[in-house]
Structures are given as C-alpha cells and as structure tokens.
Write an enzyme that holds these catalytic residues in place. Structure first.
Site, mmCIF file in Angstrom:
data_model
loop_
_atom_site.group_PDB
_atom_site.id
_atom_site.type_symbol
_atom_site.label_atom_id
_atom_site.label_comp_id
_atom_site.label_asym_id
_atom_site.label_seq_id
_atom_site.Cartn_x
_atom_site.Cartn_y
_atom_site.Cartn_z
ATOM 1 N N GLU A 183 0.617 -1.311 -0.083
ATOM 2 C CA GLU A 183 0.103 -0.087 -0.140
ATOM 3 C C GLU A 183 0.806 1.366 0.201
ATOM 4 O O GLU A 183 0.495 2.141 0.539
ATOM 5 C CB GLU A 183 -0.967 0.030 1.335
ATOM 6 C CG GLU A 183 -1.856 -1.167 1.118
ATOM 7 C CD GLU A 183 -2.942 -1.325 2.175
ATOM 8 O OE1 GLU A 183 -2.851 -0.764 3.179
ATOM 9 O OE2 GLU A 183 -3.338 -2.533 2.450
ATOM 10 N N ASN A 202 2.233 -4.736 -3.431
ATOM 11 C CA ASN A 202 0.868 -5.325 -3.164
ATOM 12 C C ASN A 202 -0.125 -4.068 -2.489
ATOM 13 O O ASN A 202 0.464 -3.111 -1.707
ATOM 14 C CB ASN A 202 1.016 -6.273 -2.046
ATOM 15 C CG ASN A 202 -0.452 -6.933 -1.745
ATOM 16 O OD1 ASN A 202 -1.144 -7.595 -2.594
ATOM 17 N ND2 ASN A 202 -0.954 -7.071 -0.306
ATOM 18 N N HIS A 261 -9.882 -5.967 -2.513
ATOM 19 C CA HIS A 261 -11.111 -5.787 -1.327
ATOM 20 C C HIS A 261 -12.067 -5.409 -2.008
ATOM 21 O O HIS A 261 -12.171 -4.146 -2.071
ATOM 22 C CB HIS A 261 -10.559 -5.179 -0.163
ATOM 23 C CG HIS A 261 -9.620 -5.890 0.884
ATOM 24 N ND1 HIS A 261 -9.753 -7.074 1.142
ATOM 25 C CD2 HIS A 261 -8.158 -5.745 0.813
ATOM 26 C CE1 HIS A 261 -8.661 -7.565 2.011
ATOM 27 N NE2 HIS A 261 -7.703 -6.858 1.494
ATOM 28 N N GLU A 296 -5.721 -10.743 -1.670
ATOM 29 C CA GLU A 296 -6.434 -10.626 -0.292
ATOM 30 C C GLU A 296 -8.094 -10.579 -0.834
ATOM 31 O O GLU A 296 -8.876 -9.784 -0.130
ATOM 32 C CB GLU A 296 -6.318 -9.361 0.299
ATOM 33 C CG GLU A 296 -4.912 -9.213 0.799
ATOM 34 C CD GLU A 296 -4.360 -8.075 1.497
ATOM 35 O OE1 GLU A 296 -5.327 -7.296 2.142
ATOM 36 O OE2 GLU A 296 -3.029 -7.858 1.632
ATOM 37 N N ASP A 344 -12.037 -10.439 -1.105
ATOM 38 C CA ASP A 344 -13.177 -10.716 -0.332
ATOM 39 C C ASP A 344 -14.187 -9.558 -1.054
ATOM 40 O O ASP A 344 -13.791 -8.563 -1.691
ATOM 41 C CB ASP A 344 -13.064 -10.530 1.099
ATOM 42 C CG ASP A 344 -12.286 -9.202 1.661
ATOM 43 O OD1 ASP A 344 -12.357 -8.235 0.939
ATOM 44 O OD2 ASP A 344 -11.821 -9.295 2.884
HETATM 45 O O1 G3I Z 1 -3.516 -7.812 18.940
HETATM 46 C C1 G3I Z 1 -4.542 -7.039 19.512
HETATM 47 C C2 G3I Z 1 -5.042 -7.782 20.720
HETATM 48 O O2 G3I Z 1 -4.049 -7.915 21.748
HETATM 49 C C3 G3I Z 1 -6.339 -6.768 21.072
HETATM 50 O O3 G3I Z 1 -6.896 -7.468 22.327
HETATM 51 C C4 G3I Z 1 -7.222 -6.749 20.099
HETATM 52 C C5 G3I Z 1 -8.420 -5.781 20.600
HETATM 53 O O4 G3I Z 1 -9.007 -5.210 19.240
HETATM 54 O O5 G3I Z 1 -6.550 -6.179 18.859
HETATM 55 C C6 G3I Z 1 -5.617 -6.960 18.441
HETATM 56 O O6 G3I Z 1 -5.073 -6.163 17.250
HETATM 57 C C7 G3I Z 1 -5.894 -6.421 16.077
HETATM 58 C C8 G3I Z 1 -5.061 -7.001 15.107
HETATM 59 O O7 G3I Z 1 -5.646 -7.121 13.822
HETATM 60 C C9 G3I Z 1 -4.615 -8.592 15.541
HETATM 61 O O8 G3I Z 1 -6.091 -9.308 15.626
HETATM 62 C C10 G3I Z 1 -6.046 -5.009 15.562
HETATM 63 O O9 G3I Z 1 -6.962 -4.406 16.541
HETATM 64 C C11 G3I Z 1 -6.874 -5.102 14.119
HETATM 65 O O10 G3I Z 1 -6.917 -3.793 13.754
HETATM 66 C C12 G3I Z 1 -6.026 -5.710 13.371
HETATM 67 O O11 G3I Z 1 -6.807 -5.885 12.100
HETATM 68 C C13 G3I Z 1 -5.908 -6.233 10.940
HETATM 69 C C14 G3I Z 1 -5.743 -5.348 9.989
HETATM 70 O O12 G3I Z 1 -5.309 -5.739 8.719
HETATM 71 C C15 G3I Z 1 -4.877 -3.923 10.343
HETATM 72 O O13 G3I Z 1 -5.117 -2.933 9.549
HETATM 73 C C16 G3I Z 1 -6.542 -7.417 10.315
HETATM 74 O O14 G3I Z 1 -6.714 -8.717 11.165
HETATM 75 C C17 G3I Z 1 -6.038 -7.884 9.084
HETATM 76 O O15 G3I Z 1 -6.754 -8.767 8.465
HETATM 77 C C18 G3I Z 1 -5.802 -6.575 7.972
HETATM 78 O O16 G3I Z 1 -5.165 -7.194 7.014
HETATM 79 C C19 G3I Z 1 -5.017 -6.185 6.040
HETATM 80 C C20 G3I Z 1 -3.831 -6.434 5.348
HETATM 81 O O17 G3I Z 1 -2.799 -6.668 5.767
HETATM 82 C C21 G3I Z 1 -3.194 -5.411 4.146
HETATM 83 N N1 G3I Z 1 -4.422 -5.182 3.058
HETATM 84 C C22 G3I Z 1 -5.811 -5.050 4.060
HETATM 85 C C23 G3I Z 1 -6.244 -6.020 4.959
HETATM 86 C C24 G3I Z 1 -7.352 -5.559 5.755
HETATM 87 O O18 G3I Z 1 -7.320 -4.429 6.421
#
Ligand code: G3I
Length: 357
Positions: free
Chosen positions: A165, A206, A242, A271, A273
């Site tokens: 990105e 990507n 996405h 990715e 969906d």
């Molecule tokens: O690890 C913490 C945990 O300790 C806490 O309790 C919990 C409470 O909300 O949050 C956890 O962190 C989360 C993390 O994922 C791990 O699960 C974050 O809040 C959450 O924002 C984060 O989201 C990820 C996101 O990227 C971040 O922007 C998604 O799982 C993940 O699927 C998503 O993936 C991205 C790709 O990397 C790039 N392209 C877009 C895609 C979708 O956003």
C-alpha cells in the site's frame, strides 16, 4: 487467449436467484454433491495455480476452521503474524513466534505460505513510529528488518509482499514514514535487500483499489516498468481485491492483469473478499457469486496470474464488520462454514479451466 467460460451451475443458480425464482435446498445439495469431488486447491493446481486463504493466529485454535482451511486450500498468508509490529516489537529484537506458528501449521497441512508484509504504514511498532530518524538511520533500520525477516523465512515462504500500500488513490506516493524520511528510493532498496536475503523468493508490491485500470494501478504500472528497466528485483504485483458490491466491479480487471503480466511480472489476487451492505439476501449473494466467478476467470485467463488468495474464507472470521460497520458477508463460506453461492461460482470457474488445461 482462453475464451470466457460459462459458469454453468453457479450462473444458473445465480440467474434463478436474481429472477426471484426459488432454488430449492435439494438443488443446492445436488450441485454441492457434483462439486464434492475436488477442492478449490486441487482444481487450481490443475491449471498450474494455487488457491489460498489468509489465516490469523487465533483462528488456528478454531479446529474445525483450521481443518477445513487445510483441506480446501494449498496456500496461506498470515493475516497479521509477519507484520513489523509482530516480528520486531523492539528495535533489533525479533520475535518470529506468530509467523512460525502459521508456517508450522501450513507445513503440517501441505500448504505453501505467502509472506505478508515487510513494510507497511500500518501495524508498525511504536518504537519505530514515535522515533525521530535521519534518512540514513531509517534506511539502516529498514535494511536490518527486511534482512532478518527474509533470512528467517528463507525457504519457508514462496513470496513476499515487500511493500504494501505505497500509493495514494491519485497515483502519488503515500507519505508513509519511509517516504517522508528517505524518499521514494526506499522501494527499490527494499526489493534489493529482500532479494539479497533470499534470492529465490518472489518479491511483490501489493495494494488495494488497483484491480481496475485507473490512476492508482497506472502508477504501479509505471513504477514496475521503471524498476524492471533499472534491473531492480521485482517479480510480482499483488492485487488485494477487497471488493464491495455497492461500488461496482473493477473496470477491465482482466486487461489490467494482462498489462502487468506483459511487463514481465507475475500477478496474484492476494486478499480477495467481496463485501455487501448487510443484511445479505439471495440477490446480493447471487451477485457476489457472479463476481467471485468473474475474478477467478480473469486470473485464469492470464497465464502469469499465478494464484488467488481469499482474505479468510468464511464470514466467521473476517476483518470487515469491525472496519466497515453494517457491512460483511464477504466470503465464500458462511459463519457456520457452509458453502455460499460464491463457493460454487469459484469451483465452477476453476473446474472449467482445469478441464481445458
Ligand atoms: O493484537 C490485538 C489484541 O491484543 C487486542 O486484544 C485486540 C483488540 O481489538 O486487537 C488486536 O489487534 C488487532 C489485530 O488485527 C490482530 O488481531 C487489531 O485491533 C486489528 O485492527 C488488526 O486488524 C488487521 C488489519 O489488517 C490491520 O489494519 C486485520 O486482522 C488484518 O486482516 C488486516 O489485513 C490487511 C492487510 O494486512 C493489508 N490489506 C488490507 C487488509 C485488511 O485491512
């Protein structure tokens, strides 16, 4: 060029749904039975491609979810486990626990792994974002991060999203910490450092909203062309895909994939969906199925489109509802791990291509 295939069963079901006709549970059962012979991965492999799903570490404890992932797919991408905040939580202190857990799981199920991601503007550790760095300092931090992480996963991942990105919607460079401190040369250097650490791994740029031909994908086209001309190691372009029903299907997806392939790089749908405004209904699910089939077909039509990854495979575990409240139902399996019409559309597109190859 392979002719567009008619996605028979899924399309018939989709058309019937769109026309408001009843598709009985018995009809679903018989088409599902008809598809039961092969998994998405087996069909994709017959076309020389992979079919993967992302997985986040906590989902591995959901055994029915992890088992089905291991059966239906032949590739996986860690949703979070290899990002900078996870791999280098303190400067120079590396932690590969989360990424290794996914690599071990993948190995036990015979899945290959896409590495995601070496640099991104999100999910950076606070020591990095709150520090003040000169260009030389940040370049050395970035070089060390890439070198250590790529070295650790050498031979364990087949591809890396090196830079994630890095463009804005208008095709200008995103002003992330690396761009602001180092300037655009960080992109070529990141690719060179990754290549030095593992000369065999495929190196990708990507991004999202690059599926259509437009200013953002044009910027990547120009950048990759220049990187190739400069002999910078770049092997692939990842289109996240996405998608959202309410924003329309990406314009000229197939032609867009082809123009990147013609530059001499692989393309992957990384990715995928397809979300919708909730609640879902039969019409939306039919449209979603049609789009999943179209994306699959577009990839299958270009030899250098090497594989498709869905960003999680079921509505049970998806990033969407928390980021886009009121939207979701984006994946080919529902919350109960049952097939949605989208599964059939993907399966039929792959089966039809597998027959031709
Ligand atoms: O690890 C913490 C945990 O300790 C806490 O309790 C919990 C409470 O909300 O949050 C956890 O962190 C989360 C993390 O994922 C791990 O699960 C974050 O809040 C959450 O924002 C984060 O989201 C990820 C996101 O990227 C971040 O922007 C998604 O799982 C993940 O699927 C998503 O993936 C991205 C790709 O990397 C790039 N392209 C877009 C895609 C979708 O956003």
């Amino acid at each position: 060029m392979r002719p567009t295939r008619v996605r028979t069963a899924a399309l018939a079901a989709a058309t019937a749904l769109l026309a408001g006709l009843a598709v009985t549970p018995a009809a679903h059962a018989s088409t599902d039975q008809h598809r039961a012979g092969s998994t998405l991965a087996q069909l994709a492999e017959r076309t020389g491609r992979y079919f993967g799903s992302a997985v986040d570490n906590p989902e591995l404890s959901d055994t029915s979810y992890a088992d089905l992932l291991g059966k239906e797919f032949d590739a996986t991408t860690p949703g979070n486990g290899m990002k900078w905040y996870a791999t280098e939580p303190q400067r120079g202190v590396f932690d590969f626990t989360a990424g290794d857990e996914i690599v071990d799981y993948a190995k036990s199920k015979g899945l290959k792994v896409r590495g995601h991601t070496l640099l991104w503007h999100q999910q950076l550790p606070s020591w990095l974002t709150s520090g003040t760095w000169t260009a030389d300092e940040l370049r050395s931090i970035l070089k060390n991060h890439i070198t250590q992480v790529v070295r650790h996963y050498k031979g364990k991942v087949f591809a890396w999203d090196v830079a994630n990105e890095i463009m804005n919607e208008d095709g200008t460079y995103r002003e992330n910490i690396f761009y602001k401190t180092i300037g655009p040369s960080y992109i070529a250097d990141a690719l060179r450092w990754a290549h030095a650490a593992d000369p065999k791994v495929k190196l990708y740029l990507n991004d999202y909203n690059v599926e259509a031909i437009g200013p953002k994908s044009d910027a990547y086209y120009t950048l990759i062309k220049q990187l190739k001309a400069d002999h910078v190691p770049i092997n692939g372009f990842g289109m996240q895909a996405h998608l959202a029903l309410q924003y329309g299907f990406p314009d000229r997806l197939r032609q867009n994939i082809r123009r990147f392939a013609d530059l001499g790089v692989d393309v992957a749908i990384t990715e995928l969906d397809i979300r919708m405004v909730l609640p879902s209904d039969a019409t939306k699910l039919a449209q979603q199925a049609d789009w999943y089939g179209k994306v699959t077909d577009a990839c299958l039509n270009v030899k250098r489109c090497v594989g498709i990854t869905v960003w999680g495979y079921s509505d049970k575990h998806s990033w969407i509802p928390s980021v886009f409240p009121g939207e979701g139902a984006a994946l080919p399996w529902d919350e109960n791990l049952a097939h949605k019409p989208a599964y059939g559309a993907i399966h039929d597109a792959l089966a039809s291509a597998a027959k031709e190859d």
